[in-house]
Write an enzyme that holds these catalytic residues in place. Structure first.
Site, short mmCIF file in Angstrom:
data_model
loop_
_atom_site.label_atom_id
_atom_site.label_comp_id
_atom_site.label_asym_id
_atom_site.label_seq_id
_atom_site.Cartn_x
_atom_site.Cartn_y
_atom_site.Cartn_z
N ASP A 197 30.27 18.78 33.03
CA ASP A 197 29.13 18.18 33.72
C ASP A 197 27.86 18.93 33.27
O ASP A 197 27.92 19.96 32.60
CB ASP A 197 29.31 18.21 35.24
CG ASP A 197 28.47 17.12 35.93
OD1 ASP A 197 27.52 16.60 35.30
OD2 ASP A 197 28.76 16.78 37.10
C1 NOJ Z 1 25.47 15.25 36.89
C2 NOJ Z 1 26.46 14.42 37.64
O1 NOJ Z 1 27.28 15.24 38.46
C3 NOJ Z 1 27.37 13.58 36.76
O2 NOJ Z 1 28.07 12.68 37.57
C4 NOJ Z 1 26.59 12.87 35.69
O3 NOJ Z 1 27.45 12.10 34.88
C5 NOJ Z 1 25.82 13.89 34.86
N1 NOJ Z 1 24.91 14.60 35.74
C6 NOJ Z 1 25.05 13.27 33.72
O4 NOJ Z 1 23.95 12.58 34.17
#
Ligand code: NOJ
Length: 714
Positions: free
Chosen positions: A257
């Site tokens: 993430d």
């Molecule tokens: C943070 C989020 O937790 C995740 O779900 C997302 O895909 C990523 N950012 C990318 O934007």
């Protein structure tokens, strides 16, 4: 040697780490902007993957840098969060879950994939498969609610929808099952906080949707930001390397993430970036999203002996193979080269409207307030969400344009052309100004009915949107109470259209409103979808995929609790209950009214005895005794009466649907393979245990409304 291996053999360490790096891009008037780095990095092969780039032009421009200028001409993998639609925003996942209809879940994912791919994208960070039982957690909006069986069906449907049968097709996207795993039970519902749950809850509740995604062929998986029992998921060898790779044989790409590898320092399990990078790579995280921990940390980690080149190569190969499966080597521009035909767009818009209408859950409808009948001379639409087209988009706007969204006001005006529809916000979302309430309430003086549009603003749910008070905001409650008082004094009915990214705690509203439609956030066609239900063109059919608590202190409340040694008994003080509120939710899981009136009878289980190799075949008669055609949803639960470990009071095993005209009766049949009646035994391995189980069928998870048969497992 195949193509990926051949490429790998030619790569420098910097080029390898480039393939393991994903960087965010934005697009300014002057062209694409790469955060923290320059387009030179793509040309040099130091960046192999991008996120957050929108539009076929910019995507092609960046892809060209890699294809035409980099030494090895390895195409970029470009991804975006397409959570509930790309340009056409569909209902938020929690809303769509209310359909209990995997075919439709697949269809919306397919359309989102087509739109995303037409924009040049190859990867979406979706579906979110977190099972959420705590409405304080804002990301509840992004998932399918409290039930694991539902999340498993969602996983299969979405992976199939995004990826299709051929990942290399120009209309397919690689999906990403996230967030692996057990992110939802963060402490007290507070975003990114610690997670402590039992091994049993982990394996029974949170892991199965991911196992299902892997079985369905999901291309990528994203570990959760959170820790579990002290081990952050980004570095969780046991769950990533052992469970996903070794046990399930997952060979796809694990993408971290956003900045999660660097955040291992904040978790205090790494002292510096090289150590953090090594922990993630050792757990088999392939792509570093936004930390730059792999590029900056892995060379040092190599020197320190924390990782080996073989591990790096393994991850690079997985990334190259994904690019290959996506067809990017054969034609890096296969996505984003063709404009979609107008007929496709029309079909998508229609789908969006019907899915929107079917996502609506009618929580209450006293004295048949809905649909609004007869010739309405004047209708007043009151509340800050009545004329709020932008808000209809929900928590993930993706590439959707605000001007494509239909407000409730616009939808009702289009549907009820003979009616004079007046509107006032009454209050604003921000600030404490109550001075508009009086004028808004005065609209009731000369109207036939009221549609009160209140609830959360779109950004009050989603990531980083935990709420300690998951309720209607206080100023809107003041407005609502003033409206109820005036409207009811004048004999007007009040229909509440309640917007939210989660169930809210609304006992006062449930008392005062004549009708309540839970409208989540329905996307582009929200206003039309709501008008379809309000006007009676469509009978509501959505069922809540989460229990609605009656008090904040009940949270988490969900139907699948395990029994206690001292079951609730109002006459016995020393039983499991609150002194100040009932144990029951305000609305149970599965609750949702229609314009029909359904009666279930004749529950038949084909056999009194069932072995593991058999199928549990169940049928039940459903009659529509109401005056309107409608769709009924039937839930099949089981309860294991005596087992070596305590089993939940109800476990969902199947859902059936039937649409019936007034007076019509039909038989709904449901089948559950015997293997699905297994549970995790004492040692957490699956067992099929002989003994009695109850088979319960009915309209929701309220046991008093379920028909019951008991059978014997042999
Ligand atoms: C943070 C989020 O937790 C995740 O779900 C997302 O895909 C990523 N950012 C990318 O934007």
């Amino acid at each position: 040697m195949n193509r990926a291996e051949k490429l790998l053999s030619q790569m420098t360490l910097a080029e390898k780490l480039g393939q393991l790096t994903m960087t965010a891009a934005g697009y300014a008037v002057t062209g694409p902007v790469i955060a923290g780095d320059s387009t030179e990095a793509i040309k040099s092969g130091a960046i192999g993957n991008l996120l957050n780039l929108v539009g076929p032009g910019p995507v092609r421009e960046m892809q060209q840098l890699a294809i035409e200028h980099s030494r090895l001409k390895i195409p970029l993998l470009i991804g975006l969060d397409i959570i509930h639609g790309h340009r056409t925003l569909f209902p938020i996942p929690l809303g769509e879950a209310a359909l209990f209809d995997p075919q439709t879940w697949e269809a919306t994912a397919r359309e989102a994939a087509r739109e995303g791919a037409a924009d040049g994208l190859a990867l979406t960070f979706s579906p979110m498969l977190d099972v959420s039982r705590d409405i304080r957690w804002g990301r509840t909006a992004e998932g399918s609610g409290e039930d694991t069986w539902v999340a498993v069906q969602m996983a299969r449907a979405k992976v199939k929808g995004y990826e299709g049968t051929d990942l290399s097709a120009p209309e397919s996207l690689a999906a990403c099952a996230k967030h692996y795993c057990a992110y939802a039970p963060v402490l007290a519902g507070r975003e990114y906080a610690q997670v402590d749950i039992s091994e049993r809850t982990l394996m029974e509740v949170h892991v199965p949707p991911f196992d299902a995604a892997v079985a369905a062929g999901v291309a990528t998986i994203m570990p959760a930001f959170t820790d579990l029992d002290g081990v952050p998921m980004t570095a969780n060898k046991k769950l990533l390397r052992h469970h996903l790779r070794d046990q399930l044989g997952f060979q796809g790409v694990i993408v971290s993430d956003y900045n999660a590898i660097a955040e291992l320092l904040h978790h205090r399990i790494a002292a510096d970036l090289p150590q953090a990078a090594a922990l993630a790579l050792n757990a088999s995280v392939d792509i570093d999203m936004m930390s730059d921990a792999y590029r900056n940390g892995l060379p040092v980690a190599l020197e320190r002996g924390l990782v080996t080149m073989a591990q790096i190569d393994e991850s690079v190969l997985r990334v190259l193979r994904l690019k290959e499966r996506l067809g990017l080597f054969d034609d890096p521009y296969r996505r984003g080269s063709r404009q979609e035909a107008p007929a496709v767009l029309t079909h998508r818009r229609e789908l969006c409207r019907s899915v929107g209408a079917r996502s609506i859950v009618m929580l209450k409808n006293d004295r048949e307030t809905l649909p609004l009948r007869g010739r309405l001379r004047r209708l007043c639409v009151i509340g800050p969400l009545g004329d709020a087209a932008v808000e209809m988009g929900g928590c993930w706007g993706a590439a959707g344009r605000p001007e494509d969204r239909i407000s409730v006001l616009a939808g009702l005006r289009a549907a009820l052309s003979g009616t004079d529809i007046v509107h006032a916000d009454g209050v604003a979302f921000a600030g404490g100004d109550a001075t508009g309430i009086a004028a808004a309430v005065d609209l009731c003086n000369d109207a036939d009915a009221v549609v009160l549009c209140i609830g959360e603003k779109a950004d009050m749910s989603g990531e980083a949107a935990s709420r300690a008070f998951p309720e209607v905001p206080p100023l809107q409650r003041a407005l609502a109470e003033a409206v109820f008082e005036r409207a009811h004094a004048r004999g007007l009915r009040v229909v509440v259209v309640l917007f939210s990214g989660r169930p809210l705690v609304i006992p006062w509203l449930a008392d005062a409103a004549d009708a309540i439609l839970a409208a989540w956030f329905l996307g582009n066609e929200a206003g039309n979808a709501i008008a379809d239900v309000v006007s009676g063109k469509i009978s509501p059919s959505g069922r809540t995929p989460m229990s609605w608590p009656r008090a904040i202190g009940q949270i988490p409340v969900f139907y699948g609790e395990r029994p206690t040694g001292r079951p609730y008994n109002p006459k016995d003080h020393f039983t499991s209950r609150y002194m100040d509120v009932s144990n029951e939710p305000l609305y149970p899981f599965g609750h949702g009214l229609t314009y029909g009136h359904f009666v279930l009878s004749n529950l038949v289980v084909a056999s009194d005895e069932l072995a593991e190799k058999d199928t549990l075949d169940v049928r039940v008669d459903v009659s529509n005794e109401g005056a309107a055609a409608a769709e009924e949803t039937v839930f099949l639960f089981i309860h294991d009466k005596v087992a070596t470990v305590t089993r939940p009071v109800l476990e969902l095993k199947g859902v059936g649907k039937v649409t019936l005209r007034p007076g019509e009766t039909r038989t709904v049949r449901l089948s559950v393979p015997g293997t699905e009646l297994r549970f995790l035994g004492l040692d957490l391995t699956p067992v099929f245990e002989p003994g009695q189980i109850e088979v319960l069928v009915g309209p929701c998870a309220d046991r008093t409304q379920l028909l019951l048969r008991t059978i014997q497992l042999v």
